[in-house]
Write a protein that holds these residues in place. Structure first.
Motif, PDB file in Angstrom:
ATOM      1  N   LEU A 174      42.043 -38.330 -15.958  1.00 33.94           N
ATOM      2  CA  LEU A 174      42.165 -38.770 -14.191  1.00 33.94           C
ATOM      3  C   LEU A 174      43.446 -39.691 -13.893  1.00 33.94           C
ATOM      4  N   ALA A 175      44.258 -39.628 -14.327  1.00 33.43           N
ATOM      5  CA  ALA A 175      45.890 -40.023 -14.266  1.00 33.43           C
ATOM      6  C   ALA A 175      46.491 -38.880 -13.510  1.00 33.43           C
ATOM      7  N   GLY A 176      46.295 -37.392 -13.794  1.00 32.47           N
ATOM      8  CA  GLY A 176      47.076 -36.279 -13.128  1.00 32.47           C
ATOM      9  C   GLY A 176      46.172 -36.696 -11.628  1.00 32.47           C
ATOM     10  N   ASN A 177      44.505 -37.102 -11.221  1.00 30.31           N
ATOM     11  CA  ASN A 177      44.537 -37.297 -10.523  1.00 30.31           C
ATOM     12  C   ASN A 177      44.696 -38.039  -8.902  1.00 30.31           C
ATOM     13  N   LEU A 178      45.212 -39.127  -9.804  1.00 38.50           N
ATOM     14  CA  LEU A 178      46.282 -40.459  -9.128  1.00 38.50           C
ATOM     15  C   LEU A 178      47.220 -39.580  -8.798  1.00 38.50           C
ATOM     16  N   ALA A 179      47.838 -38.859  -9.649  1.00 32.70           N
ATOM     17  CA  ALA A 179      48.973 -38.137  -9.068  1.00 32.70           C
ATOM     18  C   ALA A 179      48.086 -37.391  -7.635  1.00 32.70           C
ATOM     19  N   LEU A 180      47.630 -36.889  -7.560  1.00 31.89           N
ATOM     20  CA  LEU A 180      47.215 -35.799  -6.178  1.00 31.89           C
ATOM     21  C   LEU A 180      46.962 -36.966  -5.382  1.00 31.89           C
ATOM     22  N   ILE A 181      45.944 -37.719  -5.838  1.00 31.78           N
ATOM     23  CA  ILE A 181      45.679 -39.058  -4.730  1.00 31.78           C
ATOM     24  C   ILE A 181      47.483 -39.509  -4.764  1.00 31.78           C
ATOM     25  N   TRP A 182      47.615 -39.615  -5.032  1.00 32.57           N
ATOM     26  CA  TRP A 182      49.216 -40.460  -4.633  1.00 32.57           C
ATOM     27  C   TRP A 182      49.870 -39.338  -3.770  1.00 32.57           C
ATOM     28  N   SER A 183      50.106 -38.222  -4.398  1.00 39.93           N
ATOM     29  CA  SER A 183      50.537 -36.648  -3.394  1.00 39.93           C
ATOM     30  C   SER A 183      50.620 -37.090  -2.000  1.00 39.93           C
ATOM     31  N   ARG A 184      49.128 -37.135  -1.960  1.00 42.59           N
ATOM     32  CA  ARG A 184      48.120 -36.762  -0.388  1.00 42.59           C
ATOM     33  C   ARG A 184      48.590 -38.376   0.386  1.00 42.59           C
ATOM     34  N   GLU A 185      48.402 -39.117   0.022  1.00 43.34           N
ATOM     35  CA  GLU A 185      49.079 -40.290   0.478  1.00 43.34           C
ATOM     36  C   GLU A 185      50.802 -40.566   1.227  1.00 43.34           C
ATOM     37  N   LEU A 186      51.633 -39.743   0.104  1.00 41.17           N
ATOM     38  CA  LEU A 186      52.581 -39.601   0.943  1.00 41.17           C
ATOM     39  C   LEU A 186      52.849 -39.431   1.972  1.00 41.17           C
ATOM     40  N   LEU A 187      52.163 -37.937   1.671  1.00 41.49           N
ATOM     41  CA  LEU A 187      52.279 -37.125   3.083  1.00 41.49           C
ATOM     42  C   LEU A 187      52.174 -38.047   4.144  1.00 41.49           C
ATOM     43  N   HIS A 188      50.727 -38.585   4.384  1.00 43.36           N
ATOM     44  CA  HIS A 188      49.866 -39.391   5.179  1.00 43.36           C
ATOM     45  C   HIS A 188      51.346 -40.519   6.148  1.00 43.36           C
ATOM     46  N   SER A 189      51.799 -41.215   4.923  1.00 48.27           N
ATOM     47  CA  SER A 189      52.924 -41.957   5.402  1.00 48.27           C
ATOM     48  C   SER A 189      54.190 -41.767   5.845  1.00 48.27           C
ATOM     49  N   ALA A 190      54.024 -40.437   5.782  1.00 50.57           N
ATOM     50  CA  ALA A 190      55.251 -39.559   6.510  1.00 50.57           C
ATOM     51  C   ALA A 190      56.079 -40.183   8.205  1.00 50.57           C
ATOM     52  N   GLY A 191      55.325 -40.658   8.349  1.00 54.99           N
ATOM     53  CA  GLY A 191      55.093 -41.083   9.849  1.00 54.99           C
ATOM     54  C   GLY A 191      55.583 -39.957  10.726  1.00 54.99           C
ATOM     55  N   LEU A 192      55.605 -39.016  10.338  1.00 59.98           N
ATOM     56  CA  LEU A 192      54.817 -37.640  11.925  1.00 59.98           C
ATOM     57  C   LEU A 192      54.594 -38.260  12.953  1.00 59.98           C
ATOM     58  N   ASP A 193      54.680 -36.599  14.233  1.00 53.06           N
ATOM     59  CA  ASP A 193      53.518 -37.248  15.027  1.00 53.06           C
ATOM     60  C   ASP A 193      52.398 -36.436  15.126  1.00 53.06           C
ATOM     61  N   ALA A 194      51.613 -36.203  15.998  1.00 55.78           N
ATOM     62  CA  ALA A 194      50.356 -35.809  15.359  1.00 55.78           C
ATOM     63  C   ALA A 194      50.627 -34.010  15.892  1.00 55.78           C
ATOM     64  N   ASP A 195      51.303 -33.426  17.122  1.00 58.16           N
ATOM     65  CA  ASP A 195      51.094 -31.546  16.238  1.00 58.16           C
ATOM     66  C   ASP A 195      51.884 -31.596  14.911  1.00 58.16           C
ATOM     67  N   ARG A 196      53.538 -32.732  14.319  1.00 58.68           N
ATOM     68  CA  ARG A 196      54.095 -31.766  13.735  1.00 58.68           C
ATOM     69  C   ARG A 196      52.341 -32.249  11.978  1.00 58.68           C
ATOM     70  N   ALA A 197      52.029 -33.788  11.936  1.00 61.62           N
ATOM     71  CA  ALA A 197      51.200 -33.763  11.017  1.00 61.62           C
ATOM     72  C   ALA A 197      50.432 -33.060  10.623  1.00 61.62           C
ATOM     73  N   ARG A 198      49.701 -32.332  11.583  1.00 57.73           N
ATOM     74  CA  ARG A 198      49.212 -31.448  11.950  1.00 57.73           C
ATOM     75  C   ARG A 198      49.236 -30.063  11.590  1.00 57.73           C
ATOM     76  N   ALA A 199      50.681 -29.653  11.392  1.00 55.10           N
ATOM     77  CA  ALA A 199      51.129 -28.272  11.122  1.00 55.10           C
ATOM     78  C   ALA A 199      51.816 -28.835   9.403  1.00 55.10           C
ATOM     79  N   VAL A 200      52.096 -30.117   8.848  1.00 60.47           N
ATOM     80  CA  VAL A 200      52.648 -29.945   7.452  1.00 60.47           C
ATOM     81  C   VAL A 200      51.339 -30.081   6.799  1.00 60.47           C
ATOM     82  N   HIS A 201      49.898 -31.250   6.988  1.00 60.48           N
ATOM     83  CA  HIS A 201      48.505 -30.410   6.243  1.00 60.48           C
ATOM     84  C   HIS A 201      47.950 -29.334   6.501  1.00 60.48           C
ATOM     85  N   ALA A 202      48.671 -28.416   7.421  1.00 64.76           N
ATOM     86  CA  ALA A 202      48.099 -27.416   7.224  1.00 64.76           C
ATOM     87  C   ALA A 202      48.128 -26.617   6.416  1.00 64.76           C
TER      88      ALA A 202
END
Length: 358
Positions: free
Chosen positions: A137-165
């Motif tokens: 479960l601690a590992g799962n939280l690290a995964l969730i938090w990695s996604r949260e950091l990615l979502h909070s990077a403040g990228l514009d829509a086009d770059r965010a789509r490319a990064v998430h892909a």
């Protein structure tokens, strides 16, 4: 230093590591506050934070930032540092889970997370199972938090789509590579190509290729540069894992932070062992089949295996494979003709990834 570096300057990779660590520390401090406010178990965030603090070369975050430089990234660094830091949290998740699956005792010269938590819950009716479940479960939280950091990077829509892909691809590849590794655990054979496929998916893409592509995507680069980073990243990532497999058998625990018996006790399906089995005579094959994968394997048994790995030429063969991949990466860099600062950083990282001491 300026971003990108001025002519004649170099990318301060030590500074990048420190900046990524600062992002992680600030982020996890906020998670600790949130957990306290909600009355969550207080040990969870410190377990993740301590795992990160225990070491790690931060090679993936550094490559991400270098990829950003190579793609012409410039200006404010908030986005690239958060994307880079998200990679280290994903690695944390993957390593915690990997240690559970392998039942490893140590990581980075410290007890693994599931062993630490089992000790914490020593009074539980099944402390080892409790430690593994809690670490999962601690590992799962690290995964969730990695996604949260990615979502909070403040990228514009086009770059965010490319990064998430790119990030989605990275995570799926690592999981499929891990699955291949799991399936191969009971098959000790001479199939070098199958062992290389595990390397390619479990490690090569996620260690070098995709981090470089993530950085390039943050900078807004297109598919041409992504293809260059594939040509560069796959051989370097394979060489990195091949070196890691050598360290897992011949390395010094005081340098690597891991025992050099675990891979042999586990019977880990590596190119090194597959190559040895392919080249071994009947007596050598019998030695390998009798000893590799034994949970009670001791240092004397390991020495016998190492002799076979040496005398069959398997160790030398893996060294040759590492050298060939390193040279291939240098040819890609020669043709890519990046700006001096990212070119120098990529060459330095290529050498560091492939020439670690055994």
């Amino acid at each position: 230093m300026t971003y990108p570096p001025a002519a004649g300057e170099r990318i301060d990779m030590t500074g990048v590591r420190e900046q990524v660590d600062a992002v992680l520390e600030e982020f996890l401090a906020s998670k600790a506050r949130e957990a306290a406010e909600c009355g969550h178990p207080p040990e969870v965030v410190p377990v993740v934070r301590d795992f990160l603090a225990a070491g790690g070369k931060r090679i993936r975050p550094v490559l991400c930032v270098v990829g950003w430089h190579a793609a012409g990234g410039r200006g404010e660094r908030h986005a690239i540092l958060r994307v880079a830091a998200s990679l280290e949290l994903f690695v944390t998740f993957a390593l915690i889970h990997d240690d559970i699956m392998d039942d490893s005792a140590t990581r980075r010269s410290r007890p693994t997370v599931h062993r630490l938590l089992a000790k914490r819950y020593a009074d539980h009716r099944r402390p080892e199972r409790m430690g593994a479940d809690a670490a999962l479960l601690a590992g799962n939280l690290a995964l969730i938090w990695s996604r949260e950091l990615l979502h909070s990077a403040g990228l514009d829509a086009d770059r965010a789509r490319a990064v998430h892909a790119v990030d989605d691809t990275l995570q799926a590849e690592v999981m499929f590579g891990q699955y291949r590794d799991l399936l191969g655990g009971d098959r000790f054979d001479e199939d070098v190509e199958a062992a290389l496929a595990i390397v390619r998916y479990k490690t090569a893409g996620g260690t070098v290729q995709r981090p470089l592509q993530l950085g390039a995507a943050v900078a807004g680069a297109g598919p041409d540069l992504a293809n260059v980073f594939t040509a560069l990243g796959l051989p370097l990532g394979e060489a990195f894992q091949l070196r890691d497999d050598l360290l897992g058998v011949f390395g010094r625990p005081d340098s690597t932070g891991k025992p050099n018996l675990d891979d042999l006790r586990e019977g880990k399906r590596t190119v090194l062992l597959a190559l040895a089995l392919r080249r071994a005579d009947a007596e050598q094959q019998a030695t390998l089949r009798a000893l590799v994968g034994r949970a009670d394997l001791d240092e004397g048994d390991a020495r016998r295996i190492r002799v076979v790995l040496e005398t069959t030429g398997a160790r030398r063969g893996v060294e040759d494979m590492i050298t060939a991949r390193y040279r291939r990466a240098l040819r890609v860099l020669d043709e890519a003709a990046f700006a001096p600062a990212p070119d120098a950083a990529l060459r330095e990282l290529a050498l560091a990834a492939t020439a670690r001491e055994v």
